[in-house]
Design a protein around this motif. Structure first.
Motif, mmCIF file in Angstrom:
data_model
loop_
_atom_site.group_PDB
_atom_site.id
_atom_site.type_symbol
_atom_site.label_atom_id
_atom_site.label_comp_id
_atom_site.label_asym_id
_atom_site.label_seq_id
_atom_site.Cartn_x
_atom_site.Cartn_y
_atom_site.Cartn_z
ATOM 1 N N TYR A 40 28.845 80.104 0.473
ATOM 2 C CA TYR A 40 27.406 80.007 0.271
ATOM 3 C C TYR A 40 27.169 79.135 -0.959
ATOM 4 C CZ TYR A 40 27.036 84.002 3.432
ATOM 5 O OH TYR A 40 27.120 84.835 4.518
ATOM 6 N N TRP A 41 26.082 78.371 -0.907
ATOM 7 C CA TRP A 41 25.764 77.456 -2.010
ATOM 8 C C TRP A 41 24.341 77.659 -2.475
ATOM 9 C CZ3 TRP A 41 29.618 74.517 -3.972
ATOM 10 C CH2 TRP A 41 30.752 74.323 -3.172
ATOM 11 N N ASN B 259 28.410 78.711 -6.310
ATOM 12 C CA ASN B 259 29.129 78.945 -5.054
ATOM 13 C C ASN B 259 29.606 80.379 -4.955
ATOM 14 O OD1 ASN B 259 32.282 79.066 -4.075
ATOM 15 N ND2 ASN B 259 31.027 77.871 -2.666
ATOM 16 N N GLN C 237 22.061 84.872 -0.445
ATOM 17 C CA GLN C 237 21.425 83.680 -1.025
ATOM 18 C C GLN C 237 21.770 83.611 -2.500
ATOM 19 O OE1 GLN C 237 17.234 84.151 -0.003
ATOM 20 N NE2 GLN C 237 17.499 82.713 1.687
#
Length: 123
Positions: free
Chosen positions: A112-113, A95, A2
């Motif tokens: 992932y952002w 990112n 995350q």
């Protein structure tokens, strides 16, 4: 994995802001960390990124004004923005690119952002 981003806000043209992003979870597979931005009605574009080997790239319009720092192993990336212009106004996204092995043993990549953070530069 995350991503937690912070920073952003409202600033006058010529001002400065700093964006920070921290990765939680395993960072072993992360190969690139960076920042993208998306202005209203436009596509999301790369602003700057750093690779695992420390190579940093910038989009041309921010060269000399923005400075990226970070470490893919530590899972941190920051974007120091100086001499901001109204055209820098956008939602900025942290990112992370991660390499992983699929069930056949082939190496794949995924993104992932973080949640976007709004940067507004007034003229």
């Amino acid at each position: 994995v995350q991503l937690q981003a912070s920073g952003g806000g409202l600033v006058q043209a010529g001002g400065s802001l700093r964006l920070s992003c921290t990765v939680s979870g395993s960072t072993l597979g992360i190969t690139v960390l960076g920042w993208y931005r998306q202005a209203p009605g436009k596509e999301r574009d790369l602003v700057a990124s750093i690779s695992r080997t420390g190579n940093i790239i910038y989009r041309n319009s921010v060269k000399g004004r923005f400075t990226l720092s970070g470490d893919t192993i530590k899972g941190t990336v920051a974007l120091q923005m100086r001499n901001l212009r109204p055209e820098d106004t956008a939602v900025y996204y942290c990112n992370a690119e991660e390499d992983y092995s699929d069930y056949e043993g082939d190496v794949e990549s995924r993104d992932y952002w973080g949640k976007g953070t709004l940067v507004t530069v007034s003229s």
